[in-house]
Design a protein around this motif. Structure first.
Motif, PDB file in Angstrom:
ATOM      1  N   PHE A 206     -41.925  11.370   3.378  1.00 52.55           N
ATOM      2  CA  PHE A 206     -41.390  11.015   2.054  1.00 52.55           C
ATOM      3  C   PHE A 206     -41.260  12.265   1.196  1.00 52.55           C
ATOM      4  O   PHE A 206     -42.208  13.039   1.095  1.00 52.55           O
ATOM      5  N   ARG A 207     -40.105  12.463   0.619  1.00 51.31           N
ATOM      6  CA  ARG A 207     -39.930  13.621  -0.265  1.00 51.31           C
ATOM      7  C   ARG A 207     -39.068  13.221  -1.457  1.00 51.31           C
ATOM      8  O   ARG A 207     -37.978  12.675  -1.280  1.00 51.31           O
ATOM      9  N   ALA A 208     -39.591  13.509  -2.641  1.00 53.69           N
ATOM     10  CA  ALA A 208     -38.849  13.179  -3.864  1.00 53.69           C
ATOM     11  C   ALA A 208     -37.812  14.266  -4.103  1.00 53.69           C
ATOM     12  O   ALA A 208     -37.976  15.117  -4.974  1.00 53.69           O
ATOM     13  N   GLU A 209     -36.759  14.245  -3.306  1.00 56.27           N
ATOM     14  CA  GLU A 209     -35.732  15.289  -3.358  1.00 56.27           C
ATOM     15  C   GLU A 209     -34.894  15.086  -4.608  1.00 56.27           C
ATOM     16  O   GLU A 209     -34.183  14.101  -4.716  1.00 56.27           O
ATOM     17  N   LYS A 210     -34.965  16.049  -5.523  1.00 52.79           N
ATOM     18  CA  LYS A 210     -34.175  15.865  -6.745  1.00 52.79           C
ATOM     19  C   LYS A 210     -32.746  16.347  -6.551  1.00 52.79           C
ATOM     20  O   LYS A 210     -31.819  15.817  -7.135  1.00 52.79           O
TER      21      LYS A 210
ATOM     22  N   GLY B  31     -26.145  22.385  10.006  1.00 52.09           N
ATOM     23  CA  GLY B  31     -27.313  23.146   9.552  1.00 52.09           C
ATOM     24  C   GLY B  31     -28.641  22.564  10.004  1.00 52.09           C
ATOM     25  O   GLY B  31     -28.711  21.839  11.007  1.00 52.09           O
ATOM     26  N   GLU B  32     -29.698  22.845   9.240  1.00 54.82           N
ATOM     27  CA  GLU B  32     -31.080  22.615   9.715  1.00 54.82           C
ATOM     28  C   GLU B  32     -31.362  21.187  10.175  1.00 54.82           C
ATOM     29  O   GLU B  32     -31.205  20.234   9.425  1.00 54.82           O
ATOM     30  N   ILE B  33     -31.833  21.092  11.423  1.00 56.93           N
ATOM     31  CA  ILE B  33     -32.361  19.809  11.904  1.00 56.93           C
ATOM     32  C   ILE B  33     -33.836  19.927  12.275  1.00 56.93           C
ATOM     33  O   ILE B  33     -34.533  18.921  12.333  1.00 56.93           O
ATOM     34  N   ILE B  34     -34.318  21.161  12.544  1.00 53.82           N
ATOM     35  CA  ILE B  34     -35.736  21.352  12.869  1.00 53.82           C
ATOM     36  C   ILE B  34     -36.273  22.540  12.081  1.00 53.82           C
ATOM     37  O   ILE B  34     -35.578  23.547  11.908  1.00 53.82           O
TER      38      ILE B  34
ATOM     39  N   TRP C 214     -25.832  15.942   0.972  1.00 51.66           N
ATOM     40  CA  TRP C 214     -25.416  15.030   2.038  1.00 51.66           C
ATOM     41  C   TRP C 214     -26.444  14.974   3.166  1.00 51.66           C
ATOM     42  O   TRP C 214     -26.272  14.212   4.104  1.00 51.66           O
ATOM     43  N   ARG C 215     -27.526  15.777   3.099  1.00 51.83           N
ATOM     44  CA  ARG C 215     -28.470  15.745   4.217  1.00 51.83           C
ATOM     45  C   ARG C 215     -29.905  15.419   3.798  1.00 51.83           C
ATOM     46  O   ARG C 215     -30.827  15.617   4.570  1.00 51.83           O
ATOM     47  N   HIS C 216     -30.093  14.951   2.567  1.00 49.41           N
ATOM     48  CA  HIS C 216     -31.444  14.635   2.105  1.00 49.41           C
ATOM     49  C   HIS C 216     -31.616  13.154   1.813  1.00 49.41           C
ATOM     50  O   HIS C 216     -30.817  12.551   1.104  1.00 49.41           O
ATOM     51  N   LEU C 217     -32.702  12.600   2.341  1.00 50.26           N
ATOM     52  CA  LEU C 217     -33.141  11.246   2.015  1.00 50.26           C
ATOM     53  C   LEU C 217     -34.488  11.373   1.316  1.00 50.26           C
ATOM     54  O   LEU C 217     -35.141  12.416   1.420  1.00 50.26           O
ATOM     55  N   THR C 218     -34.934  10.329   0.648  1.00 53.45           N
ATOM     56  CA  THR C 218     -36.291  10.372   0.087  1.00 53.45           C
ATOM     57  C   THR C 218     -37.308   9.855   1.109  1.00 53.45           C
ATOM     58  O   THR C 218     -38.486  10.171   1.032  1.00 53.45           O
TER      59      THR C 218
ATOM     60  N   ASP D  11     -33.004  11.594  11.480  1.00 57.17           N
ATOM     61  CA  ASP D  11     -31.775  11.071  10.862  1.00 57.17           C
ATOM     62  C   ASP D  11     -30.691  12.147  10.827  1.00 57.17           C
ATOM     63  O   ASP D  11     -29.508  11.866  11.009  1.00 57.17           O
ATOM     64  N   ARG D  12     -31.135  13.395  10.593  1.00 58.75           N
ATOM     65  CA  ARG D  12     -30.155  14.505  10.606  1.00 58.75           C
ATOM     66  C   ARG D  12     -29.586  14.713  12.003  1.00 58.75           C
ATOM     67  O   ARG D  12     -28.398  15.014  12.158  1.00 58.75           O
ATOM     68  N   LEU D  13     -30.432  14.558  13.013  1.00 62.67           N
ATOM     69  CA  LEU D  13     -29.946  14.717  14.382  1.00 62.67           C
ATOM     70  C   LEU D  13     -28.903  13.636  14.709  1.00 62.67           C
ATOM     71  O   LEU D  13     -27.852  13.913  15.290  1.00 62.67           O
TER      72      LEU D  13
ATOM     73  N   VAL E 297     -47.947  19.487   1.226  1.00 57.33           N
ATOM     74  CA  VAL E 297     -47.753  20.315   2.414  1.00 57.33           C
ATOM     75  C   VAL E 297     -46.535  21.207   2.200  1.00 57.33           C
ATOM     76  O   VAL E 297     -46.554  22.399   2.463  1.00 57.33           O
ATOM     77  N   GLU E 298     -45.466  20.597   1.711  1.00 62.73           N
ATOM     78  CA  GLU E 298     -44.185  21.300   1.644  1.00 62.73           C
ATOM     79  C   GLU E 298     -43.838  21.716   0.222  1.00 62.73           C
ATOM     80  O   GLU E 298     -42.684  21.951  -0.091  1.00 62.73           O
ATOM     81  N   GLY E 299     -44.839  21.769  -0.656  1.00 60.25           N
ATOM     82  CA  GLY E 299     -44.560  22.165  -2.034  1.00 60.25           C
ATOM     83  C   GLY E 299     -44.581  20.954  -2.945  1.00 60.25           C
ATOM     84  O   GLY E 299     -44.149  19.858  -2.570  1.00 60.25           O
TER      85      GLY E 299
HETATM   86  P1  ATP Z   1     -34.262  21.468   3.657  1.00 58.63           P
HETATM   87  O1  ATP Z   1     -34.349  22.965   3.484  1.00 58.63           O
HETATM   88  O2  ATP Z   1     -32.982  21.019   4.265  1.00 58.63           O
HETATM   89  O3  ATP Z   1     -34.636  20.699   2.420  1.00 58.63           O
HETATM   90  P2  ATP Z   1     -36.884  21.652   4.714  1.00 58.63           P
HETATM   91  O4  ATP Z   1     -36.887  23.056   5.207  1.00 58.63           O
HETATM   92  O5  ATP Z   1     -37.516  21.344   3.423  1.00 58.63           O
HETATM   93  O6  ATP Z   1     -35.383  21.078   4.722  1.00 58.63           O
HETATM   94  P3  ATP Z   1     -38.844  20.976   6.701  1.00 58.63           P
HETATM   95  O7  ATP Z   1     -39.989  20.954   5.770  1.00 58.63           O
HETATM   96  O8  ATP Z   1     -38.667  22.159   7.560  1.00 58.63           O
HETATM   97  O9  ATP Z   1     -37.500  20.722   5.843  1.00 58.63           O
HETATM   98  O10 ATP Z   1     -38.841  19.616   7.539  1.00 58.63           O
HETATM   99  C1  ATP Z   1     -38.567  19.546   8.914  1.00 58.63           C
HETATM  100  C2  ATP Z   1     -37.265  18.801   9.166  1.00 58.63           C
HETATM  101  O11 ATP Z   1     -37.289  17.530   8.538  1.00 58.63           O
HETATM  102  C3  ATP Z   1     -36.045  19.480   8.597  1.00 58.63           C
HETATM  103  O12 ATP Z   1     -35.565  20.465   9.469  1.00 58.63           O
HETATM  104  C4  ATP Z   1     -35.079  18.332   8.450  1.00 58.63           C
HETATM  105  O13 ATP Z   1     -34.435  18.048   9.674  1.00 58.63           O
HETATM  106  C5  ATP Z   1     -35.978  17.173   8.113  1.00 58.63           C
HETATM  107  N1  ATP Z   1     -35.966  16.913   6.669  1.00 58.63           N
HETATM  108  C6  ATP Z   1     -36.645  17.574   5.711  1.00 58.63           C
HETATM  109  N2  ATP Z   1     -36.424  17.038   4.504  1.00 58.63           N
HETATM  110  C7  ATP Z   1     -35.578  16.002   4.696  1.00 58.63           C
HETATM  111  C8  ATP Z   1     -34.979  15.022   3.837  1.00 58.63           C
HETATM  112  N3  ATP Z   1     -35.236  15.014   2.548  1.00 58.63           N
HETATM  113  N4  ATP Z   1     -34.179  14.095   4.386  1.00 58.63           N
HETATM  114  C9  ATP Z   1     -33.928  14.087   5.710  1.00 58.63           C
HETATM  115  N5  ATP Z   1     -34.466  14.966   6.572  1.00 58.63           N
HETATM  116  C10 ATP Z   1     -35.279  15.912   6.087  1.00 58.63           C
END
Ligand code: ATP
Ligand code: MG
Length: 429
Positions: free
Chosen positions: A204-208, A351-354, A212-216, A402-404, A161-163
């Protein structure tokens, strides 16, 4: 069974009465003639004292820090004790004696998270988890109060969905499957029958890239609404965040004070309108604050830290260039290089929460967007079908819960906002 809690019994009407409480020994201080035990339960702390020569003294002297106990005794007023009361112990029951406890002040972050199962008990972590509980409760409250149906999507999915770069791949019998990054595609099917839907679920996202704002694994509150525009969804997001923050301010004063959270910005968030800025104005703001971004730069944690650090209310960043957003975002009919979208950025550097916006609602545009993103439309047959049989305009958003929580509590890293955080480097405990 209801166990009495410290905060419920600490009042002047109980002074002189015998009360029984259960909890953990937050600290123990023994002298020759007396033992002071600070009892801790989910609601707070209470000083308990036993004097030598009294019947409970021998048992009390066995109690070690973090032992689990029941104490019975007479409540007394004592201005020197925390909370202004003290319990004079008459009887002690020990549930479990604790071995020498490893948690001490001044430990490094890695040690603390290696011992998260014990660190959980600390008043500060407990305070964050109480705020987190209010946040989840308030999100459900908001949607239930606004005519939404709660509905679920699968966690095992067949596509991205998100790449593709953040997909967790797994063996699904003889096929490849992935863990869900978002409910987005399924929401767009379900919205056609229910019209106003939401879910609260892990994504779930395999964030490489470690930030400080990313979880998997993170908790995602997602909503989708039939016939809604980007502007409608912006208004809904603002109302939801106001509702959540207002509840935290009224239900979690003790926790916010314990965390020493300055509440000015939280109060502004409830009372003042959020800012709205187009993508280009956001870039200008970033550059005015020392960055050097082009008008097609993606915004990450570092850029948004600069953009939002001086703000005192949240800001909607709208109308991003198409290439920065996934395929399901609807291009603006009067400017097809930009999409009808919004990111809600929390102030104070968070920064981004939604992420939200209007979705592509016609088949040909969707097929083109899929191809532009390098995806095979054949893998998304069912999703394309939604546009084939009575497409409707629709919009939605995803909130990172979690970001909120991290922002509301003003924590230095998202890991502090989660009971047992998952990151590329952490799966224990
Ligand atoms: P970012 O640019 O920070 O990686 P994103 O644009 O990929 O985020 P979205 O796909 O828009 O994120 O996801 C919606 C919301 O889910 C984000 O605004 C954020 O609050 C939260 N989110 C996304 N990825 C993560 C992550 N890895 N850990 C924690 N929260 C996340
Ligand atoms: Mg986003």
């Amino acid at each position: 069974m209801d166990i009495p809690l410290i905060k419920d019994v600490l009042n002047s009407s109980n002074v002189g009465r015998e009360i029984t409480l259960r909890g953990f020994a937050n600290s123990v201080r023994s002298g020759k003639n007396n033992i002071f035990i600070i009892l801790r339960d989910p609601s707070g702390l209470l000083q308990c004292v036993s004097h030598s020569g009294e019947s409970a003294f021998r048992e009390a002297s066995e109690i070690t820090r973090e032992s689990s106990i029941e104490v019975k005794g007479i409540l007394k007023e004592d201005a020197r004790a925390i909370g202004g009361y003290e319990l004079a112990i008459d009887a002690v029951k020990i549930f479990g004696i604790a071995e020498p406890y490893p948690m001490k002040k001044g430990h490094k972050k890695v040690f603390l998270f290696d011992n998260r199962h014990l660190w959980m008990r600390s008043p500060k972590v407990t305070a964050v988890m109480k705020v987190r509980s209010t946040v989840f409760e308030s999100i459900h409250e908001f949607f239930n109060g606004n005519g939404f149906y709660e509905i679920q999507s699968p966690s095992f999915v067949g596509g991205s969905v998100e790449g593709g770069s953040t997909l967790f791949e797994l063996d699904y019998f003889d096929k490849k499957a992935y863990l869900s990054q978002s409910w987005q595609l399924y929401a767009e099917a379900m919205v056609n029958s229910l019209w106003k839907i939401y879910t609260v679920a892990p994504s779930f996202r395999a964030e490489k890239s470690k930030t400080w704002r990313h979880l998997t694994e993170f908790w995602h509150a997602e909503a989708e609404i039939a016939f809604a525009t980007n502007q409608d969804i912006i208004a809904l997001e603002e109302n939801m965040i106001k509702h959540v923050v207002k509840n935290v301010l009224s239900r979690n004063q003790d926790e916010l004070e314990l965390l020493k959270r300055d509440q000015t910005v939280l109060k502004n968030t409830v009372q003042k309108p959020f800012l709205r800025m187009g993508y280009e104005s956001i870039i200008d703001l970033a550059n005015k604050n020392g960055l050097n971004l082009a008008y097609d730069s993606d915004l990450g944690a570092d850029e948004e830290r600069v953009i939002t650090s001086k703000l005192d209310v949240p800001v909607f960043a709208t109308d991003f260039p198409k290439k920065l957003k996934p395929f399901y975002h609807k291009p603006n009919p009067s400017d097809s290089d930009h999409v009808l979208c919004n990111d809600l950025l929390a102030p104070e550097g968070y920064g981004e929460i939604i992420g939200g916006g209007q979705r592509v609602d016609d088949k040909e545009t969707l097929l083109n967007r899929l191809r532009e993103d390098g995806l095979n439309p054949n893998d998304y047959r069912w999703y394309v079908d939604i546009r084939r049989y009575g497409a409707i305009p629709h919009s939605g958003f995803g909130l990172g819960i979690d970001r909120l929580v991290m922002w509301i509590c003003k924590l230095p890293h998202i890991m502090y906002a989660v009971p047992f955080p998952r990151t590329p480097r952490r799966i224990y405990p």
